[in-house]
Design a protein around this motif. Structure first.
Motif, PDB file in Angstrom:
ATOM      1  N   MET A 116     -23.550 -27.592  20.701  1.00  9.82           N
ATOM      2  CA  MET A 116     -24.800 -27.961  20.036  1.00  9.82           C
ATOM      3  C   MET A 116     -25.136 -26.953  18.944  1.00  9.82           C
ATOM      4  O   MET A 116     -25.505 -27.319  17.822  1.00  9.82           O
ATOM      5  N   GLN A 117     -25.002 -25.668  19.264  1.00 10.98           N
ATOM      6  CA  GLN A 117     -25.312 -24.633  18.283  1.00 10.98           C
ATOM      7  C   GLN A 117     -24.321 -24.655  17.117  1.00 10.98           C
ATOM      8  O   GLN A 117     -24.707 -24.399  15.971  1.00 10.98           O
ATOM      9  N   ASP A 118     -23.062 -24.963  17.403  1.00 17.00           N
ATOM     10  CA  ASP A 118     -22.066 -25.061  16.337  1.00 17.00           C
ATOM     11  C   ASP A 118     -22.479 -26.129  15.319  1.00 17.00           C
ATOM     12  O   ASP A 118     -22.342 -25.929  14.106  1.00 17.00           O
ATOM     13  N   MET A 119     -22.967 -27.268  15.802  1.00 14.40           N
ATOM     14  CA  MET A 119     -23.367 -28.335  14.894  1.00 14.40           C
ATOM     15  C   MET A 119     -24.602 -27.945  14.093  1.00 14.40           C
ATOM     16  O   MET A 119     -24.675 -28.197  12.878  1.00 14.40           O
ATOM     17  N   LEU A 120     -25.580 -27.320  14.748  1.00  7.17           N
ATOM     18  CA  LEU A 120     -26.788 -26.896  14.045  1.00  7.17           C
ATOM     19  C   LEU A 120     -26.478 -25.812  13.020  1.00  7.17           C
ATOM     20  O   LEU A 120     -27.088 -25.755  11.943  1.00  7.17           O
ATOM     21  N   ARG A 121     -25.525 -24.948  13.338  1.00  4.66           N
ATOM     22  CA  ARG A 121     -25.121 -23.894  12.404  1.00  4.66           C
ATOM     23  C   ARG A 121     -24.371 -24.501  11.219  1.00  4.66           C
ATOM     24  O   ARG A 121     -24.572 -24.111  10.062  1.00  4.66           O
ATOM     25  N   ALA A 122     -23.505 -25.465  11.493  1.00  2.52           N
ATOM     26  CA  ALA A 122     -22.728 -26.097  10.434  1.00  2.52           C
ATOM     27  C   ALA A 122     -23.627 -26.865   9.471  1.00  2.52           C
ATOM     28  O   ALA A 122     -23.358 -26.912   8.268  1.00  2.52           O
ATOM     29  N   ALA A 123     -24.700 -27.457   9.978  1.00  2.00           N
ATOM     30  CA  ALA A 123     -25.622 -28.192   9.106  1.00  2.00           C
ATOM     31  C   ALA A 123     -26.254 -27.270   8.074  1.00  2.00           C
ATOM     32  O   ALA A 123     -26.543 -27.679   6.944  1.00  2.00           O
ATOM     33  N   VAL A 124     -26.459 -25.995   8.451  1.00  2.00           N
ATOM     34  CA  VAL A 124     -27.025 -25.014   7.523  1.00  2.00           C
ATOM     35  C   VAL A 124     -25.944 -24.424   6.629  1.00  2.00           C
ATOM     36  O   VAL A 124     -26.158 -24.193   5.435  1.00  2.00           O
ATOM     37  N   ASN A 125     -24.784 -24.167   7.175  1.00  2.00           N
ATOM     38  CA  ASN A 125     -23.702 -23.527   6.419  1.00  2.00           C
ATOM     39  C   ASN A 125     -23.153 -24.423   5.317  1.00  2.00           C
ATOM     40  O   ASN A 125     -22.891 -23.965   4.197  1.00  2.00           O
ATOM     41  N   ARG A 126     -22.945 -25.700   5.625  1.00  2.00           N
ATOM     42  CA  ARG A 126     -22.230 -26.544   4.669  1.00  2.00           C
ATOM     43  C   ARG A 126     -22.715 -27.976   4.644  1.00  2.00           C
ATOM     44  O   ARG A 126     -22.046 -28.861   4.124  1.00  2.00           O
ATOM     45  N   GLY A 127     -23.893 -28.211   5.197  1.00  2.00           N
ATOM     46  CA  GLY A 127     -24.399 -29.576   5.251  1.00  2.00           C
ATOM     47  C   GLY A 127     -25.702 -29.760   4.512  1.00  2.00           C
ATOM     48  O   GLY A 127     -26.010 -29.061   3.544  1.00  2.00           O
ATOM     49  N   THR A 128     -26.515 -30.682   4.993  1.00  2.00           N
ATOM     50  CA  THR A 128     -27.760 -31.030   4.311  1.00  2.00           C
ATOM     51  C   THR A 128     -28.796 -29.916   4.352  1.00  2.00           C
ATOM     52  O   THR A 128     -29.761 -29.946   3.599  1.00  2.00           O
ATOM     53  N   GLY A 129     -28.603 -28.909   5.232  1.00  2.00           N
ATOM     54  CA  GLY A 129     -29.577 -27.823   5.346  1.00  2.00           C
ATOM     55  C   GLY A 129     -29.191 -26.551   4.632  1.00  2.00           C
ATOM     56  O   GLY A 129     -29.711 -25.477   4.951  1.00  2.00           O
ATOM     57  N   ARG A 130     -28.285 -26.631   3.637  1.00  2.00           N
ATOM     58  CA  ARG A 130     -27.811 -25.416   2.971  1.00  2.00           C
ATOM     59  C   ARG A 130     -28.934 -24.613   2.325  1.00  2.00           C
ATOM     60  O   ARG A 130     -28.850 -23.394   2.229  1.00  2.00           O
ATOM     61  N   ALA A 131     -29.982 -25.269   1.864  1.00  2.00           N
ATOM     62  CA  ALA A 131     -31.078 -24.558   1.196  1.00  2.00           C
ATOM     63  C   ALA A 131     -31.856 -23.671   2.161  1.00  2.00           C
ATOM     64  O   ALA A 131     -32.662 -22.851   1.731  1.00  2.00           O
ATOM     65  N   ALA A 132     -31.628 -23.809   3.474  1.00  2.00           N
ATOM     66  CA  ALA A 132     -32.313 -22.988   4.475  1.00  2.00           C
ATOM     67  C   ALA A 132     -31.472 -21.802   4.921  1.00  2.00           C
ATOM     68  O   ALA A 132     -31.888 -21.046   5.800  1.00  2.00           O
ATOM     69  N   SER A 133     -30.315 -21.603   4.326  1.00  2.00           N
ATOM     70  CA  SER A 133     -29.400 -20.562   4.792  1.00  2.00           C
ATOM     71  C   SER A 133     -29.981 -19.167   4.594  1.00  2.00           C
ATOM     72  O   SER A 133     -30.549 -18.847   3.551  1.00  2.00           O
ATOM     73  N   LEU A 134     -29.841 -18.322   5.624  1.00  2.00           N
ATOM     74  CA  LEU A 134     -30.272 -16.931   5.591  1.00  2.00           C
ATOM     75  C   LEU A 134     -29.043 -16.025   5.643  1.00  2.00           C
ATOM     76  O   LEU A 134     -27.921 -16.503   5.789  1.00  2.00           O
ATOM     77  N   ASN A 135     -29.282 -14.703   5.578  1.00  2.00           N
ATOM     78  CA  ASN A 135     -28.150 -13.787   5.692  1.00  2.00           C
ATOM     79  C   ASN A 135     -27.957 -13.307   7.126  1.00  2.00           C
ATOM     80  O   ASN A 135     -27.290 -12.316   7.367  1.00  2.00           O
ATOM     81  N   ILE A 136     -28.577 -13.987   8.084  1.00  2.00           N
ATOM     82  CA  ILE A 136     -28.278 -13.820   9.499  1.00  2.00           C
ATOM     83  C   ILE A 136     -28.018 -15.212  10.064  1.00  2.00           C
ATOM     84  O   ILE A 136     -28.393 -16.203   9.427  1.00  2.00           O
ATOM     85  N   PRO A 137     -27.366 -15.333  11.213  1.00  2.00           N
ATOM     86  CA  PRO A 137     -27.108 -16.670  11.757  1.00  2.00           C
ATOM     87  C   PRO A 137     -28.404 -17.436  11.965  1.00  2.00           C
ATOM     88  O   PRO A 137     -29.349 -16.943  12.576  1.00  2.00           O
ATOM     89  N   ASN A 138     -28.475 -18.634  11.419  1.00  2.00           N
ATOM     90  CA  ASN A 138     -29.617 -19.502  11.678  1.00  2.00           C
ATOM     91  C   ASN A 138     -29.137 -20.929  11.874  1.00  2.00           C
ATOM     92  O   ASN A 138     -28.054 -21.301  11.428  1.00  2.00           O
TER      93      ASN A 138
END
Length: 278
Positions: A116-138
């Motif tokens: 579950m966390q892998d999918m939520l992380r991937a959505a931020v890293n390279r998906g529709t949530g890229r604009a929310a990316s931080l410099n720590i895991p989110n």
């Protein structure tokens, strides 16, 4: 008849890719395979109140209404792998270990929670949530309702879970507002101040098609070996593990280390000059 945004279809894709790119068609197909009864049961366990219409495939796309606090509390349950989470205004004592053992909350197995966390992380890293990316895991997920009436980003970093919703009071459509746009940027700016070490970049990275986005260097390093150089009087060293800058920058000694988990900065000011005559 579910459609993907922009009527773009990628053919056969994994569940993670469907999640990353918010594939509505894949969500409905998964719903049909699992069955509405199990989906409603799990949503209720996470604290969502519905109402839910059994057998309605549109549930897979979020047709059951939920308040922002309900949705954020459900994400908090996923973040802590313990639910339901009951939102309350003031801090209070948590269950002791004995009460937890007797009345223990629901949870996923460690492997399912990791996925579950892998999918939520991937959505931020390279998906529709890229604009929310931080410099720590989110971790997080975007949401946009029909006709752009609601735009959401809900996610977590460190020990904080935050939900951002944008919409009009009269529920009228919004032009061009999506969950991966303004809500994700608001979330990033807030979390950058609220979570230690989660400073957002000064400027949002340009949004490119998912296929053109570089892989997360923490997962698939794109630098091999070491690179050393001098830039403006400072020593710069780049390795697959991160970046180190040391030397005098702007007249002050600076040591900066940046890695996949964030940035650590140490700065020492030069000694002030002695007064005249001493």
């Amino acid at each position: 008849r579910p459609r993907n945004a922009g009527d773009r279809y990628r053919g056969v894709i994994s569940l993670e890719e469907a999640f990353v790119h918010s594939s509505n068609v894949a969500a409905v197909r998964l719903f049909q395979q699992v069955g509405s009864e199990k989906v409603i049961e799990q949503a209720t366990k996470l604290g969502l109140k519905g109402p839910f219409t059994e057998g309605d495939p549109s549930l897979a796309l979020g047709s059951a209404s939920a308040s922002l606090i309900e949705l954020t509390a459900a994400f908090a349950g996923v973040a802590g792998n313990s639910w339901p989470v009951e939102p309350h205004a003031f801090k209070r004592e948590e269950q002791g270990w004995f009460e937890w053992l007797v009345d223990g909350p629901d949870s996923y197995s460690s492997r399912v929670h990791e996925q579950m966390q892998d999918m939520l992380r991937a959505a931020v890293n390279r998906g529709t949530g890229r604009a929310a990316s931080l410099n720590i895991p989110n971790f997080g997920k975007t949401g946009t309702s029909q006709d752009n009436r609601d735009a959401l980003f809900v996610g977590y970093a460190g020990d904080l879970v935050v939900g951002v919703w944008i919409g009009n009071d009269d529920n009228s459509p919004m032009s061009g507002i999506r969950g991966g746009g303004l809500p994700a940027r608001i979330w990033r700016q807030f979390m950058g101040e609220a979570v230690r070490g989660a400073v957002p970049p000064r400027r949002a990275a340009p949004v490119a098609p998912p296929e053109e986005v570089d892989p997360d260097p923490a997962i698939d390093p794109i630098i091999e070996g070491e690179i050393e150089a001098q830039v403006g009087g400072a020593n710069v060293r780049v390795t697959p593990d991160g970046l180190t800058i040391s030397g005098d920058v702007g007249g002050a000694p600076v040591a900066v280390t940046v890695d996949g988990n964030g940035a650590q900065v140490e700065r020492r000011r030069p000694e002030p000059p002695a007064p005249p005559g001493q």
